[in-house]
Scaffold this motif. Structure first.
Motif, short mmCIF file in Angstrom:
data_model
loop_
_atom_site.label_atom_id
_atom_site.label_comp_id
_atom_site.label_asym_id
_atom_site.label_seq_id
_atom_site.Cartn_x
_atom_site.Cartn_y
_atom_site.Cartn_z
N ALA A 109 0.89 -1.19 -0.06
CA ALA A 109 0.03 -0.07 0.12
C ALA A 109 1.07 1.21 -0.03
O ALA A 109 1.90 1.22 0.49
CB ALA A 109 -0.94 -0.07 1.24
N PHE A 110 0.30 2.31 -0.65
CA PHE A 110 1.16 3.42 -0.70
C PHE A 110 1.26 4.25 0.55
O PHE A 110 2.31 4.57 0.97
CB PHE A 110 0.40 4.57 -1.66
CG PHE A 110 1.17 5.90 -2.02
CD1 PHE A 110 2.56 5.66 -2.41
CD2 PHE A 110 0.68 6.99 -2.07
CE1 PHE A 110 3.41 6.90 -2.69
CE2 PHE A 110 1.40 8.15 -2.19
CZ PHE A 110 2.82 8.21 -2.49
N ARG B 105 5.98 19.32 -8.29
CA ARG B 105 6.53 18.34 -9.39
C ARG B 105 5.24 18.21 -10.31
O ARG B 105 5.61 18.00 -11.67
CB ARG B 105 6.80 16.89 -8.75
CG ARG B 105 7.98 16.80 -8.19
CD ARG B 105 8.40 15.45 -7.52
NE ARG B 105 9.62 15.40 -6.85
CZ ARG B 105 9.97 15.34 -5.62
NH1 ARG B 105 8.59 14.94 -5.04
NH2 ARG B 105 10.90 15.32 -4.92
N SER B 106 4.06 18.29 -9.94
CA SER B 106 3.14 17.73 -11.01
C SER B 106 3.00 18.93 -11.97
O SER B 106 2.51 18.87 -13.15
CB SER B 106 1.83 17.55 -10.42
OG SER B 106 1.28 18.85 -9.53
N HIS B 107 3.58 20.36 -11.80
CA HIS B 107 3.45 21.43 -12.70
C HIS B 107 5.05 21.25 -13.55
O HIS B 107 5.27 22.17 -14.22
CB HIS B 107 3.57 22.63 -11.92
CG HIS B 107 2.45 23.06 -11.26
ND1 HIS B 107 1.62 22.65 -10.42
CD2 HIS B 107 1.17 23.30 -12.36
CE1 HIS B 107 0.22 23.09 -10.19
NE2 HIS B 107 -0.04 23.45 -11.50
N PHE C 63 -3.03 0.64 -3.82
CA PHE C 63 -2.02 -0.21 -3.91
C PHE C 63 -0.85 0.19 -4.89
O PHE C 63 -1.25 0.77 -6.00
CB PHE C 63 -2.41 -1.62 -3.94
CG PHE C 63 -3.37 -2.01 -2.71
CD1 PHE C 63 -2.35 -2.43 -1.52
CD2 PHE C 63 -4.62 -1.89 -2.59
CE1 PHE C 63 -3.09 -2.87 -0.37
CE2 PHE C 63 -5.18 -2.25 -1.32
CZ PHE C 63 -4.59 -2.66 -0.41
N LEU C 64 0.27 -0.23 -4.79
CA LEU C 64 1.54 0.04 -5.43
C LEU C 64 1.44 -1.12 -6.77
O LEU C 64 1.11 -2.23 -6.58
CB LEU C 64 2.84 0.03 -4.78
CG LEU C 64 2.93 0.73 -3.40
CD1 LEU C 64 4.25 0.39 -2.85
CD2 LEU C 64 2.82 2.15 -3.96
N SER D 162 9.50 10.67 -6.04
CA SER D 162 8.96 11.56 -6.99
C SER D 162 7.90 11.29 -7.82
O SER D 162 7.84 11.94 -8.93
CB SER D 162 10.28 12.24 -7.80
OG SER D 162 10.82 11.06 -8.40
N ARG D 163 7.26 10.45 -7.75
CA ARG D 163 6.15 10.11 -8.63
C ARG D 163 4.74 10.10 -7.97
O ARG D 163 4.61 9.44 -6.94
CB ARG D 163 6.26 8.52 -9.13
CG ARG D 163 7.56 8.26 -10.06
CD ARG D 163 7.48 9.14 -11.17
NE ARG D 163 8.41 8.82 -12.37
CZ ARG D 163 9.78 9.11 -12.22
NH1 ARG D 163 9.96 10.02 -11.15
NH2 ARG D 163 10.60 8.73 -12.95
N ARG D 164 3.91 10.57 -8.39
CA ARG D 164 2.51 10.79 -7.99
C ARG D 164 1.42 10.42 -8.96
O ARG D 164 0.13 10.42 -8.64
CB ARG D 164 2.33 12.26 -7.44
CG ARG D 164 2.30 12.52 -5.88
CD ARG D 164 2.40 11.35 -5.04
NE ARG D 164 3.22 11.83 -3.87
CZ ARG D 164 4.44 11.85 -3.75
NH1 ARG D 164 4.93 11.03 -4.75
NH2 ARG D 164 5.05 12.30 -2.74
N GLU D 165 2.02 10.38 -10.04
CA GLU D 165 0.90 9.98 -11.27
C GLU D 165 -0.03 8.80 -10.95
O GLU D 165 0.59 7.57 -10.48
CB GLU D 165 1.67 9.80 -12.64
CG GLU D 165 2.57 10.99 -13.12
CD GLU D 165 3.81 11.04 -12.38
OE1 GLU D 165 4.21 9.95 -11.97
OE2 GLU D 165 4.39 12.05 -12.57
N PRO D 166 -1.24 8.61 -11.33
CA PRO D 166 -1.94 7.44 -11.10
C PRO D 166 -1.54 6.14 -11.67
O PRO D 166 -2.20 4.92 -11.28
CB PRO D 166 -3.39 7.82 -11.61
CG PRO D 166 -3.31 9.26 -12.33
CD PRO D 166 -2.13 9.78 -12.05
N ASP D 167 -0.79 6.29 -12.83
CA ASP D 167 -0.25 5.14 -13.45
C ASP D 167 0.49 4.11 -12.26
O ASP D 167 0.51 2.94 -12.73
CB ASP D 167 0.93 5.32 -14.47
CG ASP D 167 0.57 6.60 -14.99
OD1 ASP D 167 -0.15 7.43 -14.60
OD2 ASP D 167 1.52 6.86 -15.99
N TRP D 168 0.81 4.51 -11.06
CA TRP D 168 1.68 3.89 -10.47
C TRP D 168 0.80 3.09 -9.19
O TRP D 168 1.37 2.22 -8.40
CB TRP D 168 2.91 4.58 -9.69
CG TRP D 168 3.78 5.16 -10.74
CD1 TRP D 168 3.69 6.38 -10.93
CD2 TRP D 168 4.44 4.57 -11.69
NE1 TRP D 168 4.43 6.80 -12.16
CE2 TRP D 168 5.13 5.61 -12.40
CE3 TRP D 168 4.73 3.15 -12.21
CZ2 TRP D 168 5.84 5.22 -13.56
CZ3 TRP D 168 5.61 2.94 -12.96
CH2 TRP D 168 6.14 3.88 -13.76
#
Lengths: 365, 216
Positions: free
Chosen positions: A219-220, B41-43, B81-82, B70-76
């Motif tokens: 989980a994140f 970062r998102s900008h 859950f990761l 440094s990643r917040r995009e929904p792809d991950w």
């Protein structure tokens, strides 16, 4: 030639898991020596301690019963320690959970529906979470040291229990003994292996261990909490809020410990008494470290510690050994473990002192 | 001082009050003064701090997990859950493309040498194609080969049109990479010097103003 410790470039993973086994072995050797000194036969003593508890179905069920609160508290503590929150007050959270669970259980009547015990467990969990949240609030708002606060809140919880069983929650028909009335059947946790006392608590604790493993490794939110615990500067770099981990770990730990307390009073005890826990919350600290702060490791560690605790009681009744012995062995286990743990980040090196002096001389030039 | 400015520019530390004075801070016209580092970062911001171990990476965590700093995009993520396979695939790609010497995506950050970990951090930060890069001492304690790769990666990013703010104490590095300089000394920032005009004496004089001021 001299023996010296030098830091390892990378912590040893093998040593991380060998260390608990060596600690167990070291504790067994120490127990043997102690028995010898007490004038008992060490072989027989060790057998009573480590093997007799597992010699019957009833023995196994008692181990399962002991494991439940140890495991639940250890899971919460492991979460706290991974978040770098030094909560040592799971005992207090357990007691408060027991008080709240017991108070709910006393509301049950003869006509209460069969699922009433769910409310008892919920009450315990919520009260434990609130007790844990109190620590988080004091640290967050006033920067109070959570080690001290969590320990002191344990004493407050125990005195609260004492007051309640001597006063408001005392059984009116109990001949003035400091006990509550015994709970109605609907308020009790269902047994799963009659005729033994094993109840639904053990499967609940095992499910909690699986959920905790999932949370930590998939989980994140679990990732965030561990980054904040292991490397606060990396958490700032990532933009994680460090307060969130504090609140989350303490309330979840409180909830799990509170659940354990409710399971105890609505399980094997069946009423509120002045002592609802023989120090499960403190022993769980040992379980959490012995299990490497790994939820599945904690299952094994809780099992080991339950065997030793029951073994200690058997040794007392069968061999006339002092009651304190199992407490002593638990303490020795933790100390030996921490000593072996040095070798996770350090390694032993044989060094020729003359050569190292010579190299130092070269380096100076 | 440079450290404090970096953590303000990155958004790791925001000013306590809502007042930002006359300071301007915008990425592509968006005011980012009130935003934290994750939103910046998102900008389009990327940040390579001077400490690779303990700040840019968590020492005891695997390389693929360290991507998530440094990643917040929904792809991950899916439902909180990761997506570990995707993360591991990206980590493997970065390791191969940038010739990072590591046992694999599961290798702990602490197990890499300084140069290899720095290459990995640079690769991680440049991969999304930032519009603004903030980078501090990119080649501190890094071997020559890795330093050359890192310099090339910064030049490639500049060619792609990104703005780069490089903080460094290595004058050779600055002269090799920069289009313009500002010198910071005794808490003051000098006027902008174009690279063609700036000589080493001029930079040296600006660096030394503190001593002159004290002497006078």
């Amino acid at each position: 030639m001299g023996l010296s410790l030098e830091p390892r470039p990378v912590p040893s993973r093998a040593m991380q898991w060998v260390s608990p086994l060596l600690a167990l072995l070291g504790t067994a050797v120490f127990a043997g020596l102690l028995l010898l000194w007490l004038g008992k036969e060490p072989g027989q003593g060790l057998r009573v301690f480590f093997l007799t508890p597992m010699s019957s179905l009833r023995g196994w069920s008692e181990i399962g019963l002991r494991m439940t609160p140890l495991l639940l508290c250890a899971l919460g503590l492991a979460l706290c320690y991974r978040a770098n929150v030094w909560n040592i007050g799971a005992e207090g959270q357990l007691v408060v959970g027991g008080i709240a669970g017991g108070a709910v259980a006393l509301l049950a009547g003869a006509q209460s529906p069969a699922g009433f015990f769910v409310l008892v467990l919920l009450g315990g969990g919520v009260a434990g979470a609130a007790w844990g949240g109190l620590i988080a609030w004091l640290r967050d708002r006033f920067h109070a040291n959570e080690i001290l606060v969590s320990l002191m809140l344990t004493y407050i919880a125990q005195l609260l229990l004492m007051y309640l069983v001597h006063g408001p929650l005392k059984d009116p028909n109990g001949y003035n003994f400091p006990y509550s009335a015994t709970f109605e059947a609907a308020a009790l946790v269902p047994l799963i292996l009659a005729p033994t006392r094993l109840n639904l608590g053990l499967p609940l604790a095992l499910v909690a261990a699986l959920l905790m493993a999932l949370f930590l490794w998939r989980a994140f939110a679990g990732f965030r909490l561990q980054v904040a615990g292991q490397a606060p500067r990396a958490a700032a770099y990532a933009g994680f809020d460090s307060r969130r981990g504090l609140w989350l770990s303490l309330t979840v730990c409180g909830a799990l410990a509170g659940l354990a307390g409710a399971l105890e009073v609505a399980g094997p005890i069946g009423q509120l008494t002045p002592s609802i826990s023989p120090g499960y919350g403190f022993s769980a600290i040992i379980v959490a470290w012995l299990g490497r702060l790994n939820p599945l490791g904690c299952v094994v560690a809780a099992w080991v510690l339950s065997v030793v605790t029951i073994g200690g009681e058997l040794a007392q009744s069968r061999m006339g050994l002092p009651n304190a012995l199992s407490g002593v062995l638990q303490g020795v286990l933790l100390l030996v473990l921490l000593a072996w743990d040095t070798l996770v980040t350090q390694r032993v090196a044989w060094r020729d002192i003359r050569t190292s002096v010579a190299t130092a001389g070269v380096a100076e030039r | 001082m440079a450290r404090a400015i970096c953590s303000r520019l990155s958004g790791e530390r925001l000013p306590a009050t809502a007042q930002h004075g006359a300071m301007q801070m915008a990425i592509d016209g968006t005011d980012v003064r009130a935003l934290g580092i994750a939103q910046r970062r998102s900008h389009g911001l990327a940040f390579i701090p001077e400490e690779r171990l303990g700040r840019a990476t968590v020492p005891g965590m695997a390389l693929d997990w360290n991507l998530l700093l440094s990643r917040r995009e929904p792809d991950w993520f899916s439902w909180g859950f990761l997506r570990r396979r995707r993360l591991a695939a990206l980590a493997r790609r970065l390791i191969e493309r940038h010739q990072v010497r590591a046992a694999g995506p599961a290798a702990l950050a602490v197990s890499l040498t300084g140069g290899n970990l720095q290459k990995y951090v640079v690769a991680r930060e440049l991969e999304p194609g930032p519009t603004v890069l903030l980078v501090s001492q990119p080649t501190w304690g890094v071997d020559v080969g890795a330093a050359a790769r890192i310099h090339q990666a910064l030049l490639d990013l500049r060619a792609a049109g990104a703005g780069i703010l490089l903080v460094s104490e290595d004058l050779d590095e600055l002269f090799a990479l920069c289009d313009a300089f500002h010198v910071m000394s005794a808490g003051r920032l000098s006027a902008r010097l174009a690279a063609e005009q700036a000589g080493i004496e001029q930079i040296g004089r600006l660096m030394g103003t503190i001593d002159d001021a004290v002497a006078a």
